[in-house]
Motif scaffolding. Structure first.
Motif, mmCIF file in Angstrom:
data_model
loop_
_atom_site.group_PDB
_atom_site.id
_atom_site.type_symbol
_atom_site.label_atom_id
_atom_site.label_comp_id
_atom_site.label_asym_id
_atom_site.label_seq_id
_atom_site.Cartn_x
_atom_site.Cartn_y
_atom_site.Cartn_z
ATOM 1 N N LYS A 25 74.816 29.502 -46.468
ATOM 2 C CA LYS A 25 74.510 30.068 -45.157
ATOM 3 C C LYS A 25 75.748 29.972 -44.279
ATOM 4 O O LYS A 25 76.501 29.010 -44.338
ATOM 5 N N THR A 26 75.955 30.977 -43.448
ATOM 6 C CA THR A 26 77.084 30.922 -42.533
ATOM 7 C C THR A 26 76.744 29.954 -41.409
ATOM 8 O O THR A 26 75.610 29.920 -40.938
ATOM 9 N N PRO A 27 77.712 29.152 -40.997
ATOM 10 C CA PRO A 27 77.440 28.189 -39.926
ATOM 11 C C PRO A 27 77.174 28.917 -38.619
ATOM 12 O O PRO A 27 77.670 30.024 -38.408
ATOM 13 N N PRO A 28 76.410 28.313 -37.730
ATOM 14 C CA PRO A 28 76.168 28.949 -36.440
ATOM 15 C C PRO A 28 77.472 29.056 -35.664
ATOM 16 O O PRO A 28 78.370 28.227 -35.826
ATOM 17 N N PRO A 29 77.602 30.063 -34.834
ATOM 18 C CA PRO A 29 78.841 30.218 -34.083
ATOM 19 C C PRO A 29 79.055 29.044 -33.133
ATOM 20 O O PRO A 29 78.117 28.546 -32.529
ATOM 21 N N LYS A 30 80.300 28.604 -33.036
ATOM 22 C CA LYS A 30 80.646 27.503 -32.134
ATOM 23 C C LYS A 30 80.952 28.076 -30.761
ATOM 24 O O LYS A 30 81.240 29.252 -30.610
ATOM 25 N N ALA A 31 80.907 27.215 -29.761
ATOM 26 C CA ALA A 31 81.250 27.653 -28.414
ATOM 27 C C ALA A 31 82.697 28.126 -28.424
ATOM 28 O O ALA A 31 83.567 27.498 -29.012
ATOM 29 N N ASN A 32 82.927 29.240 -27.768
ATOM 30 C CA ASN A 32 84.255 29.823 -27.736
ATOM 31 C C ASN A 32 85.176 28.930 -26.920
ATOM 32 O O ASN A 32 84.892 28.634 -25.770
ATOM 33 N N GLY A 33 86.278 28.511 -27.513
ATOM 34 C CA GLY A 33 87.224 27.637 -26.844
ATOM 35 C C GLY A 33 88.418 28.376 -26.289
ATOM 36 O O GLY A 33 89.421 27.765 -25.958
ATOM 37 N N SER A 34 88.332 29.709 -26.194
ATOM 38 C CA SER A 34 89.455 30.472 -25.669
ATOM 39 C C SER A 34 89.630 30.193 -24.183
ATOM 40 O O SER A 34 88.713 29.726 -23.501
ATOM 41 N N ALA A 35 90.797 30.509 -23.680
ATOM 42 C CA ALA A 35 91.087 30.286 -22.265
ATOM 43 C C ALA A 35 90.123 31.080 -21.380
ATOM 44 O O ALA A 35 89.594 30.547 -20.400
ATOM 45 N N LEU A 36 89.868 32.336 -21.726
ATOM 46 C CA LEU A 36 88.985 33.160 -20.906
ATOM 47 C C LEU A 36 87.558 32.622 -20.897
ATOM 48 O O LEU A 36 86.949 32.477 -19.832
ATOM 49 N N ALA A 37 87.026 32.296 -22.061
ATOM 50 C CA ALA A 37 85.659 31.769 -22.129
ATOM 51 C C ALA A 37 85.546 30.450 -21.368
ATOM 52 O O ALA A 37 84.555 30.206 -20.667
ATOM 53 N N THR A 38 86.541 29.617 -21.476
ATOM 54 C CA THR A 38 86.543 28.335 -20.765
ATOM 55 C C THR A 38 86.559 28.553 -19.263
ATOM 56 O O THR A 38 85.779 27.950 -18.518
ATOM 57 N N MET A 39 87.418 29.451 -18.800
ATOM 58 C CA MET A 39 87.511 29.688 -17.356
ATOM 59 C C MET A 39 86.289 30.417 -16.821
ATOM 60 O O MET A 39 85.931 30.236 -15.654
ATOM 61 N N GLU A 40 85.623 31.202 -17.645
ATOM 62 C CA GLU A 40 84.372 31.822 -17.208
ATOM 63 C C GLU A 40 83.323 30.749 -16.937
ATOM 64 O O GLU A 40 82.615 30.802 -15.931
ATOM 65 N N ARG A 41 83.243 29.742 -17.835
ATOM 66 C CA ARG A 41 82.299 28.640 -17.621
ATOM 67 C C ARG A 41 82.653 27.852 -16.361
ATOM 68 O O ARG A 41 81.779 27.487 -15.568
ATOM 69 N N VAL A 42 83.934 27.589 -16.167
ATOM 70 C CA VAL A 42 84.381 26.835 -14.992
ATOM 71 C C VAL A 42 84.087 27.629 -13.714
ATOM 72 O O VAL A 42 83.598 27.073 -12.728
ATOM 73 N N SER A 86 96.002 33.608 2.130
ATOM 74 C CA SER A 86 96.930 32.484 2.252
ATOM 75 C C SER A 86 97.120 31.783 0.903
ATOM 76 O O SER A 86 96.409 32.040 -0.065
ATOM 77 N N ARG A 87 98.064 30.881 0.897
ATOM 78 C CA ARG A 87 98.378 30.124 -0.323
ATOM 79 C C ARG A 87 97.150 29.350 -0.794
ATOM 80 O O ARG A 87 96.463 28.716 -0.004
ATOM 81 N N PRO A 88 96.855 29.367 -2.102
ATOM 82 C CA PRO A 88 95.678 28.650 -2.624
ATOM 83 C C PRO A 88 95.788 27.142 -2.394
ATOM 84 O O PRO A 88 96.864 26.558 -2.467
ATOM 85 N N LEU A 89 94.634 26.534 -2.140
ATOM 86 C CA LEU A 89 94.560 25.090 -1.985
ATOM 87 C C LEU A 89 94.252 24.410 -3.317
ATOM 88 O O LEU A 89 94.455 23.216 -3.470
ATOM 89 N N LEU A 90 93.729 25.198 -4.268
ATOM 90 C CA LEU A 90 93.428 24.696 -5.601
ATOM 91 C C LEU A 90 93.589 25.839 -6.594
ATOM 92 O O LEU A 90 93.122 26.949 -6.342
ATOM 93 N N VAL A 91 94.252 25.541 -7.695
ATOM 94 C CA VAL A 91 94.363 26.483 -8.808
ATOM 95 C C VAL A 91 93.864 25.756 -10.047
ATOM 96 O O VAL A 91 94.319 24.649 -10.346
ATOM 97 N N VAL A 92 92.924 26.371 -10.744
ATOM 98 C CA VAL A 92 92.457 25.859 -12.035
ATOM 99 C C VAL A 92 92.702 26.980 -13.017
ATOM 100 O O VAL A 92 92.209 28.095 -12.846
ATOM 101 N N GLN A 93 93.492 26.703 -14.049
ATOM 102 C CA GLN A 93 93.812 27.729 -15.023
ATOM 103 C C GLN A 93 93.744 27.169 -16.433
ATOM 104 O O GLN A 93 93.801 25.961 -16.638
ATOM 105 N N ALA A 94 93.603 28.067 -17.380
ATOM 106 C CA ALA A 94 93.548 27.685 -18.788
ATOM 107 C C ALA A 94 94.475 28.599 -19.573
ATOM 108 O O ALA A 94 94.737 29.736 -19.178
#
Length: 130
Positions: A25-42, A86-94
């Motif tokens: 059996k094929t394993p179930p798909p794992k949570a996507n660890g890409s930068a875009l998927a991670t930042m979408e969750r954040v 104005s200039r950002p007070l916080l930047v979160v990036q992946a």
């Protein structure tokens, strides 16, 4: 001659069914660890927990997501509510896969900085809630 053909066809179908049952059996798909998927969750977590909830620590700010990044670094910005240009007070990036997170800006030096770091790590790992 017709009964022999049916028997061969039946034998072939049984063999195919047996092979299909033996396939792994094929394993179930794992949570996507890409930068875009991670930042979408954040971004979803930050929007819901920091801004839409009316959290007083973020009342003076607004969220500015920049997830469609051609640089390969999707990010969210926290800016002043009344001057989003104005200039950002916080930047979160992946970046990368698995995503490497980075959070920086003046808010990280404030008392709320430790909470921001913990929230971002939890949401990036797939956690939900505030």
């Amino acid at each position: 001659m017709r009964p022999r053909l049916s028997a061969q066809l039946l034998l072939l179908l049984v063999a195919v069914a047996a092979l299909a049952a033996c396939q792994t059996k094929t394993p179930p798909p794992k949570a996507n660890g890409s930068a875009l998927a991670t930042m979408e969750r954040v971004a979803l977590g930050a929007n819901g927990c920091w801004f839409k909830s009316g959290d007083p620590a973020f009342k003076a700010y607004r969220l500015a997501p920049e997830l469609n990044s051609f640089s390969g670094r999707p990010r969210i910005l926290v800016v002043h509510r009344n001057s989003p240009e104005s200039r950002p007070l916080l930047v979160v990036q992946a970046e990368g896969s698995p995503a490497k997170l980075d959070a920086f800006g003046p808010l990280m030096a404030e008392p709320v900085g430790a909470r921001i770091a913990a929230d971002v790590q939890r949401w990036a790992a797939g956690g939900k809630g505030c």
